[in-house]
Design a protein around this motif. Structure first.
Motif, short mmCIF file in Angstrom:
data_model
loop_
_atom_site.label_atom_id
_atom_site.label_comp_id
_atom_site.label_asym_id
_atom_site.label_seq_id
_atom_site.Cartn_x
_atom_site.Cartn_y
_atom_site.Cartn_z
N LEU A 47 0.54 -1.06 -0.01
CA LEU A 47 0.24 0.26 -0.06
C LEU A 47 0.94 1.33 0.07
CD1 LEU A 47 -3.16 -0.51 2.97
CD2 LEU A 47 -3.15 -0.06 0.08
N PRO A 48 0.06 2.45 -0.90
CA PRO A 48 0.77 3.62 -0.41
C PRO A 48 1.16 4.11 1.18
CG PRO A 48 -0.84 4.18 -2.33
CD PRO A 48 -0.88 2.50 -1.84
N GLY A 49 2.52 4.70 1.48
CA GLY A 49 2.10 4.83 2.64
C GLY A 49 2.95 4.07 3.25
N VAL A 50 2.84 2.82 3.07
CA VAL A 50 3.39 1.63 4.07
C VAL A 50 4.91 0.91 3.57
CG1 VAL A 50 2.52 -0.91 4.84
CG2 VAL A 50 0.74 1.37 4.40
N THR A 51 5.67 1.00 5.06
CA THR A 51 6.90 0.69 4.45
C THR A 51 6.85 -1.36 5.29
OG1 THR A 51 7.58 2.57 4.29
CG2 THR A 51 9.66 1.25 4.01
N PHE A 52 7.48 -1.68 4.35
CA PHE A 52 7.17 -3.25 5.20
C PHE A 52 9.07 -3.85 5.75
CE2 PHE A 52 3.01 -3.45 3.01
CZ PHE A 52 2.62 -4.50 4.03
N HIS A 53 8.51 -4.36 6.99
CA HIS A 53 9.98 -4.74 7.08
C HIS A 53 9.94 -6.27 7.60
CE1 HIS A 53 12.45 -0.93 7.78
NE2 HIS A 53 10.98 -1.04 7.92
N GLN A 54 10.13 -6.99 6.48
CA GLN A 54 9.75 -8.48 6.93
C GLN A 54 10.96 -9.13 8.16
OE1 GLN A 54 9.09 -10.87 3.71
NE2 GLN A 54 8.28 -12.83 4.26
N GLY A 55 10.19 -9.58 9.09
CA GLY A 55 11.31 -10.62 9.82
C GLY A 55 10.46 -10.80 11.19
N ASP A 56 11.34 -11.63 12.13
CA ASP A 56 10.12 -12.11 13.68
C ASP A 56 11.22 -11.22 14.41
OD1 ASP A 56 10.51 -13.97 15.44
OD2 ASP A 56 10.46 -15.37 14.73
N LEU A 57 9.45 -11.08 15.95
CA LEU A 57 9.85 -10.13 16.62
C LEU A 57 10.90 -10.30 17.04
CD1 LEU A 57 7.43 -8.69 17.36
CD2 LEU A 57 6.26 -10.67 18.52
N CYS A 58 11.49 -11.95 17.22
CA CYS A 58 12.94 -11.40 18.67
C CYS A 58 14.51 -11.45 17.27
CB CYS A 58 13.02 -13.29 18.69
SG CYS A 58 11.56 -13.97 19.38
N LYS A 60 16.59 -8.60 17.24
CA LYS A 60 16.42 -7.08 17.49
C LYS A 60 17.32 -6.24 16.50
CE LYS A 60 17.96 -8.41 22.78
NZ LYS A 60 18.00 -8.86 23.15
N GLN A 61 17.97 -6.55 16.08
CA GLN A 61 17.95 -5.40 14.92
C GLN A 61 17.03 -5.26 13.87
OE1 GLN A 61 20.86 -4.11 15.19
NE2 GLN A 61 19.91 -2.63 13.26
N ALA A 62 16.10 -6.42 13.51
CA ALA A 62 14.85 -6.14 12.33
C ALA A 62 14.56 -5.14 12.75
CB ALA A 62 14.98 -7.55 11.67
N LEU A 63 13.80 -5.64 14.42
CA LEU A 63 12.97 -4.27 14.84
C LEU A 63 13.81 -2.87 14.81
CD1 LEU A 63 10.09 -5.17 15.65
CD2 LEU A 63 11.33 -5.33 17.87
N LEU A 64 15.02 -2.96 15.42
CA LEU A 64 15.70 -2.03 15.44
C LEU A 64 15.15 -0.63 14.10
CD1 LEU A 64 16.28 -0.06 17.62
CD2 LEU A 64 18.96 -0.70 16.97
N THR A 65 15.69 -1.37 12.98
CA THR A 65 15.53 -0.81 11.95
C THR A 65 14.29 0.11 11.80
OG1 THR A 65 17.17 -2.27 11.16
CG2 THR A 65 16.10 -1.02 9.55
N ALA A 66 13.07 -1.58 12.13
CA ALA A 66 11.48 -1.26 11.78
C ALA A 66 11.10 -0.21 12.22
CB ALA A 66 10.79 -2.29 11.33
N LEU A 67 11.51 0.11 13.53
CA LEU A 67 11.21 1.85 14.64
C LEU A 67 11.79 3.29 14.47
CD1 LEU A 67 10.37 -0.66 17.77
CD2 LEU A 67 9.06 -0.39 16.13
N GLN A 68 12.87 2.94 13.10
CA GLN A 68 13.48 4.28 12.97
C GLN A 68 12.41 5.26 13.06
OE1 GLN A 68 16.60 5.43 13.87
NE2 GLN A 68 16.97 3.80 14.57
N GLY A 69 13.06 6.45 13.45
CA GLY A 69 11.96 7.33 13.75
C GLY A 69 10.52 7.59 14.14
#
Ligand SMILES: NC(=O)C1=CN([C@@H]2O[C@H](COP(=O)(O)OP(=O)(O)OC[C@H]3O[C@@H](n4cnc5c(N)ncnc54)[C@H](OP(=O)(O)O)[C@@H]3O)[C@@H](O)[C@H]2O)C=CC1
Ligand SMILES: CC(C)=CCC[C@@H](C)[C@H]1CC[C@H]2C3=C(CC[C@]12C)[C@@]1(C)CCC(=O)C[C@@H]1CC3
Length: 355
Positions: A47-58, A60-69
């Motif tokens: 969807l426009p306006g959505v950035t996807f970050h695929q990864g497992d909740l556990c 940490k690094q993947a999650l941190l990237t998704a939570l930037q800003g």
């Protein structure tokens, strides 16, 4: 090095944003002018306006990237209750939630505080089932104690998850948390309620009503659950009474469980259940079946339709008061039950009888 993104009050993250509730939440947030970062183990749409970050909740690094800003996080990821996989529930709902809390702290305490975030806001999707032990709950309020003997691993880990998130609320250290407890979410694209019901009907197993059929239950149209989440996020301030608290969000229209099931079934062209079976008999049988499936698990894997949790949900009263949400955040359902059922039935043409 990853580029830092400046936070804005209209940027947020939805963990579990590819799921049923998550996607409805994302769509509403976009409509309200938010840009959304979705973090999920799978990507189910674009969807426009959505950035996807695929990864497992556990992770940490993947999650941190998704939570930037981001300074507002909705956490609605969980394995499906039907999986009944203890280790998976513990890993995702408990460890994963600990990771979310740690990463929220990390963002807030970002060394150079470039983010200049005033507070990190975390809205957890909990569940009204955290107080359900398989016996009647009528107009249950949030001060009911957590279930001492949770009926399944899903509930057990949802309790721990909610406790972790509410305990982490810390105004001095800039992390504000709140938990939304929906009950019986239904609506378009739900992968559980309607598909399970139709599958059971197609296998000829929807002929029976468990108990006398008078038990009242909350079913909550997904738009109302989304509305509750957004109200909570927009009310979450250090001075707000909602910090560190749990809130029931329902349609505020308890309905007989078997009337609701019949309305969906008949709406899709199937017969409504008619014959009654004693509740204690069916519950006892479901316990036996569950034990048998545990014993035989190393040899054969079979998943009984009638689990003790499902039978308890189908045969007891369980409806909750949402007066706390009304009082503290001005909550009022935005879609009535009848309208919600109609919109749901219309959204499943492929599950109609004979389709
Ligand atoms: N549906 C209901 O009636 C109710 C739901 N809730 C709560 O609402 C929330 C949303 O439920 P619902 O939308 O129905 O569920 P869904 O299964 O549709 O959505 C959950 C999403 O989280 C994803 N997910 C699972 N594990 C992980 C992981 N390790 N890392 C990242 N993402 C993961 C799922 O992926 P995948 O599908 O691949 O597993 C899925 O996309 C849950 O927390 C649930 O406990 C509470 C009360 C009632
Ligand atoms: C209110 C609430 C928490 C609903 C949760 C949704 C699901 C747990 C239900 C959706 C379809 C239901 C269902 C049954 C149990 C509860 C559900 C899975 C039965 C298995 C109960 C026993 C039957 O006779 C068949 C039912 C099929 C549908």
């Amino acid at each position: 090095m990853a580029t830092r993104i400046r936070p804005s009050s209209k940027r947020c993250a939805v963990i579990g944003g590819s799921g049923f509730l998550g996607r409805h939440l994302v769509e509403k947030l976009l409509g309200k002018g938010y840009t959304v970062s979705v973090f999920d183990i799978r990507q189910s749409y674009e969807l426009p306006g959505v950035t996807f970050h695929q990864g497992d909740l556990c992770d940490k690094q993947a999650l941190l990237t998704a939570l930037q800003g981001v300074s507002l996080v909705f956490h609605c990821a969980s394995p499906a209750p039907a999986s009944d996989d203890k280790a998976l529930f513990q890993r995702v709902n408990i460890q994963g939630t600990q990771t979310v809390l740690q990463e929220c702290h990390k963002i807030y305490y970002n060394k150079d505080r470039l983010n200049s975030i005033k507070e990190m806001l975390l809205v957890l999707t909990s569940s009204a089932s955290v107080v359900f032990e398989g016996t009647d709950i009528k107009d249950g309020r949030e001060d009911l104690p957590y279930a001492k003997k949770p009926i399944d691993y899903y509930t057990e880990t949802k309790i721990e998850q909610e406790k972790l998130v509410l305990k982490a609320c810390d105004k001095e250290n800039g992390l504000l948390t709140v938990a939304i407890r929906p009950h019986g979410i239904f609506g378009p694209r739900d992968p559980q309620l309607v598909p399970i019901l139709v599958d059971t009907a197609r296998r000829g197993k929807m002929k029976f009503i468990i108990g006398d059929g008078s038990n009242l239950v909350d079913f909550t149209f997904v738009d109302n659950v989304v509305h509750g989440h957004i109200l909570a996020a927009e009310s979450l301030r250090p001075e707000s009474p909602i910090c560190g608290k749990a809130y029931h969000i329902t349609n505020d229209e308890p309905v007989r469980f078997w009337d609701f099931m019949s309305d969906i079934l008949v709406g899709l062209g199937y017969a409504a259940p008619r014959y009654h079976l004693p509740y204690t008999l069916v519950y006892g049988l479901s316990l036996l079946l569950w034990l048998l499936s545990l014993l035989l698990r190393p040899l054969v894997a079979f998943k009984p339709t009638f689990t003790p949790m499902r039978v308890a949900l189908a045969g007891t009263h369980h409806f909750y008061s949402c007066s706390r949400a009304k009082q503290d955040m001005g909550y009022k359902p935005v879609v009535g039950l009848k309208d919600g059922i109609r919109r749901t039935v219309e959204s499943y043409p492929h599950l109609r009888h004979g389709a």
